[in-house]
Design a protein around this motif. Structure first.
Motif, PDB file in Angstrom:
ATOM      1  N   GLU A  15      39.105  43.604  61.314  1.00 51.57           N
ATOM      2  CA  GLU A  15      38.259  43.742  60.127  1.00 51.57           C
ATOM      3  C   GLU A  15      38.394  42.559  59.173  1.00 51.57           C
ATOM      4  O   GLU A  15      37.375  41.995  58.743  1.00 51.57           O
ATOM      5  N   PRO A  16      39.605  42.109  58.804  1.00 52.96           N
ATOM      6  CA  PRO A  16      39.679  40.946  57.911  1.00 52.96           C
ATOM      7  C   PRO A  16      39.103  39.677  58.528  1.00 52.96           C
ATOM      8  O   PRO A  16      38.436  38.890  57.845  1.00 52.96           O
ATOM      9  N   LEU A  17      39.348  39.463  59.823  1.00 51.06           N
ATOM     10  CA  LEU A  17      38.834  38.256  60.468  1.00 51.06           C
ATOM     11  C   LEU A  17      37.320  38.266  60.528  1.00 51.06           C
ATOM     12  O   LEU A  17      36.651  37.279  60.186  1.00 51.06           O
ATOM     13  N   LEU A  18      36.740  39.396  60.947  1.00 50.10           N
ATOM     14  CA  LEU A  18      35.278  39.481  61.018  1.00 50.10           C
ATOM     15  C   LEU A  18      34.657  39.428  59.629  1.00 50.10           C
ATOM     16  O   LEU A  18      33.566  38.874  59.453  1.00 50.10           O
ATOM     17  N   GLY A  19      35.333  39.997  58.643  1.00 46.83           N
ATOM     18  CA  GLY A  19      34.830  39.925  57.283  1.00 46.83           C
ATOM     19  C   GLY A  19      34.697  38.500  56.805  1.00 46.83           C
ATOM     20  O   GLY A  19      33.718  38.136  56.134  1.00 46.83           O
ATOM     21  N   THR A  20      35.670  37.644  57.150  1.00 41.68           N
ATOM     22  CA  THR A  20      35.597  36.231  56.780  1.00 41.68           C
ATOM     23  C   THR A  20      34.456  35.539  57.513  1.00 41.68           C
ATOM     24  O   THR A  20      33.673  34.795  56.906  1.00 41.68           O
ATOM     25  N   LEU A  21      34.331  35.781  58.816  1.00 42.50           N
ATOM     26  CA  LEU A  21      33.281  35.125  59.592  1.00 42.50           C
ATOM     27  C   LEU A  21      31.884  35.557  59.142  1.00 42.50           C
ATOM     28  O   LEU A  21      30.952  34.754  59.119  1.00 42.50           O
ATOM     29  N   ALA A  22      31.736  36.831  58.789  1.00 44.00           N
ATOM     30  CA  ALA A  22      30.434  37.347  58.368  1.00 44.00           C
ATOM     31  C   ALA A  22      30.194  37.177  56.879  1.00 44.00           C
ATOM     32  O   ALA A  22      29.132  37.550  56.382  1.00 44.00           O
ATOM     33  N   ALA A  23      31.176  36.616  56.156  1.00 39.42           N
ATOM     34  CA  ALA A  23      31.092  36.415  54.700  1.00 39.42           C
ATOM     35  C   ALA A  23      30.920  37.721  53.951  1.00 39.42           C
ATOM     36  O   ALA A  23      30.333  37.760  52.882  1.00 39.42           O
ATOM     37  N   ARG A  24      31.438  38.801  54.513  1.00 43.03           N
ATOM     38  CA  ARG A  24      31.361  40.092  53.825  1.00 43.03           C
ATOM     39  C   ARG A  24      32.425  40.175  52.749  1.00 43.03           C
ATOM     40  O   ARG A  24      33.575  39.802  52.981  1.00 43.03           O
ATOM     41  N   PRO A  25      32.062  40.688  51.577  1.00 40.85           N
ATOM     42  CA  PRO A  25      33.083  40.860  50.534  1.00 40.85           C
ATOM     43  C   PRO A  25      34.112  41.895  50.967  1.00 40.85           C
ATOM     44  O   PRO A  25      33.771  42.925  51.556  1.00 40.85           O
ATOM     45  N   ALA A  26      35.376  41.589  50.702  1.00 40.08           N
ATOM     46  CA  ALA A  26      36.430  42.542  51.049  1.00 40.08           C
ATOM     47  C   ALA A  26      36.302  43.781  50.181  1.00 40.08           C
ATOM     48  O   ALA A  26      36.005  43.692  48.987  1.00 40.08           O
ATOM     49  N   PRO A  27      36.473  44.958  50.770  1.00 48.46           N
ATOM     50  CA  PRO A  27      36.380  46.188  49.964  1.00 48.46           C
ATOM     51  C   PRO A  27      37.465  46.221  48.900  1.00 48.46           C
ATOM     52  O   PRO A  27      38.587  45.749  49.121  1.00 48.46           O
ATOM     53  N   GLU A  28      37.129  46.745  47.746  1.00 51.84           N
ATOM     54  CA  GLU A  28      38.101  46.870  46.667  1.00 51.84           C
ATOM     55  C   GLU A  28      39.154  47.913  47.044  1.00 51.84           C
ATOM     56  O   GLU A  28      38.812  49.035  47.444  1.00 51.84           O
ATOM     57  N   PRO A  29      40.432  47.573  46.936  1.00 53.06           N
ATOM     58  CA  PRO A  29      41.459  48.578  47.242  1.00 53.06           C
ATOM     59  C   PRO A  29      41.445  49.690  46.199  1.00 53.06           C
ATOM     60  O   PRO A  29      41.112  49.468  45.029  1.00 53.06           O
ATOM     61  N   TYR A  30      41.758  50.886  46.650  1.00 51.42           N
ATOM     62  CA  TYR A  30      41.847  51.999  45.714  1.00 51.42           C
ATOM     63  C   TYR A  30      42.894  52.981  46.207  1.00 51.42           C
ATOM     64  O   TYR A  30      43.332  52.928  47.367  1.00 51.42           O
ATOM     65  N   THR A  31      43.325  53.857  45.315  1.00 53.63           N
ATOM     66  CA  THR A  31      44.356  54.825  45.647  1.00 53.63           C
ATOM     67  C   THR A  31      43.897  56.219  45.233  1.00 53.63           C
ATOM     68  O   THR A  31      43.058  56.384  44.349  1.00 53.63           O
TER      69      THR A  31
END
Length: 469
Positions: free
Chosen positions: A376-392
């Motif tokens: 997911e992080p690697l594909l997110g970088t390649l696709a220029a997708r914004p990383a989801p905001e972390p939440y708890t």
């Protein structure tokens, strides 16, 4: 792929390098239990949870396995994966796609209005366009959406008008259908007060030609497609989807029918392609290679995909061929084992400057862990997708932890709490199939009511139809 396997690190069994309630304990857990005055139960077949068909192995030997001492902490592994593709992402040229093919892509350029919106004064309601104070005499001809430009209205005149139709010149306001009445002399009267410009959408109310509607990097959602069409676009400049090939390893896998005679169904072949598409990838091939080192070598060296994903074969058993093949092709191991349960023996390698390989464990939930940790992080970088905001969210029930590793536990969201699900062993999909997210349980566990980081599953927030296109 839920039956207990007989090969370390491959395919579908509960393996000696995974940890859950019903599998063999590793050295850290054995030590923790000893410190608590407990010991794992054993039977005639050897260590608890171990198959009789798998040779016995002393717990301390596991630290000598390739990658065991080099296992990367879970948060660091995600960071490495996200950064690994940055050089490749920076060199990827935008592509032009039709609106019908743009859903799920990321805009490679700002979305700028090609026209005023609306492009002419338009009626916001069905009713009458009126000029001056009432009562009004009503024209015989009305004004429909899409019709030619209507003639101007004189004071005291009205014309029937449909929502979206052009406003006749000199119109004062639009009187809604339910707010007017016709008398016996066919004159129109308002039944409530009205104001100048009422229910008229003036030209450029939403935007003017040249206004930026969305920035570069915005995700193309169904609403974005509608906005782009309204603004005059037929095509969009987008970041190309990363191309992914999936290689399913294992001689024991069936592609149809029920498990039998030591053979089990392949769960990852059907699951991974749509999941990868939900992460923004274009899956170009799914190939079943069995336990064949030469076939894996040929497939890896022939692949032109941005990312190769393998299933199983990431440990050090006699038919675990991923590491030897990576050494043979001169790949650079960026992550070789992660301190996470399930999924410890996952890996990330750079095969070429513009190509990576993510090796997923063969157990289904362990493979999901690998997807979320590395792919997911690697594909997110390649696709220029914004990383989801972390939440708890606080957990409604306690979740036990591994002595030294992060655990990823399927949960459902109920109000302002997350509820851990059962059936969360590395070979199980029953829990994650019902889950909304995975809870990130730190070493030592989480008590009931404690705030815990959550990783949303793709379909939990986007909707099934939207996220898998």
């Amino acid at each position: 792929m839920t039956a207990r396997g007989t090969r370390g690190g491959q395919d579908t069994g509960i393996r000696d390098d995974e940890t859950c309630d019903d599998e063999e304990l590793d050295v850290e857990e054995v030590l923790a239990l000893v410190n608590d005055g407990k010991s794992p139960t054993r039977d005639a077949n050897g260590p608890a949870g171990k198959d009789a068909s798998r040779p016995s192995r002393a717990p301390e030997d596991r630290n000598d396995r390739p990658g065991r001492s080099r296992a990367t902490p879970w948060p660091e592994a995600r960071t490495i994966a996200g950064r690994a593709a940055r050089p490749r992402a920076a060199r990827r040229a935008p592509v032009s796609v039709t609106l019908g093919d743009a859903l799920g892509h990321v805009l490679a350029a700002p979305l700028t209005a090609l026209t005023d919106l609306p492009s002419f004064d338009t009626s916001a309601m069905d009713g009458w366009a009126v000029a001056g104070p009432g009562p009004w005499r009503v024209r015989d001809e009305g004004v429909l959406a899409g019709s030619a430009a209507p003639g101007p209205l004189a004071d005291g005149e009205a014309a029937r008008i449909a929502t979206g139709a052009r406003i006749p010149p000199d119109t004062t306001a639009v009187l809604r259908s339910e707010h007017g009445r016709i008398d016996a002399q066919d004159r129109l009267h308002p039944v409530r007060d009205m104001s100048h410009g009422q229910d008229i959408r003036p030209r450029g109310q939403e935007c003017r030609s040249g206004d930026q509607l969305l920035p570069s990097g915005a995700m193309v959602t169904p609403a974005v497609l509608g906005l782009a069409a309204a603004a005059g676009y037929d095509t969009l400049a987008v970041v190309p989807r990363p191309r992914v090939e999936v290689f399913v390893l294992g001689d024991e896998l069936l592609t149809e029918g029920r498990p039998h005679d030591g053979l089990i169904r392949d769960a990852l072949g059907p699951m991974l392609p749509p999941w990868l598409r939900a992460l923004g990838a274009e899956v170009t091939a799914v190939r079943r290679l069995g336990d064949d080192a030469e076939a894996l070598h040929r497939a890896v060296t022939a692949s032109t995909a941005d990312l190769v994903v393998t299933t199983g074969g990431t440990a050090s058993g006699p038919v675990d061929h991923v590491h030897p093949v990576l050494r043979r092709v001169g790949a650079e191991l960026l992550v070789d084992g992660v301190q996470v349960r399930p999924g410890h023996p996952m890996l990330l390698a750079r095969i070429r400057e513009d190509q990576h390989l993510v090796g997923l464990p063969g157990n289904p939930l362990a493979a999901v862990s690998g997807l979320l940790t590395l792919a997911e992080p690697l594909l997110g970088t390649l696709a220029a997708r914004p990383a989801p905001e972390p939440y708890t969210l606080p957990l409604r029930e306690a979740a036990h932890g591994h002595p030294s590793d992060t655990r990823l536990v399927p949960v459902v969201l109920r109000g302002d709490h997350a509820v851990p699900l059962h059936y969360n062993g590395p070979a199980m999909l029953r829990g994650v199939a019902a889950a909304d997210a995975l809870a990130v349980v730190p070493p030592g566990g989480v008590r009931a009511g404690q705030e815990t980081e959550l990783l949303d599953l793709p379909w939990a927030s986007a909707g099934v139809a939207a996220c898998f296109t």
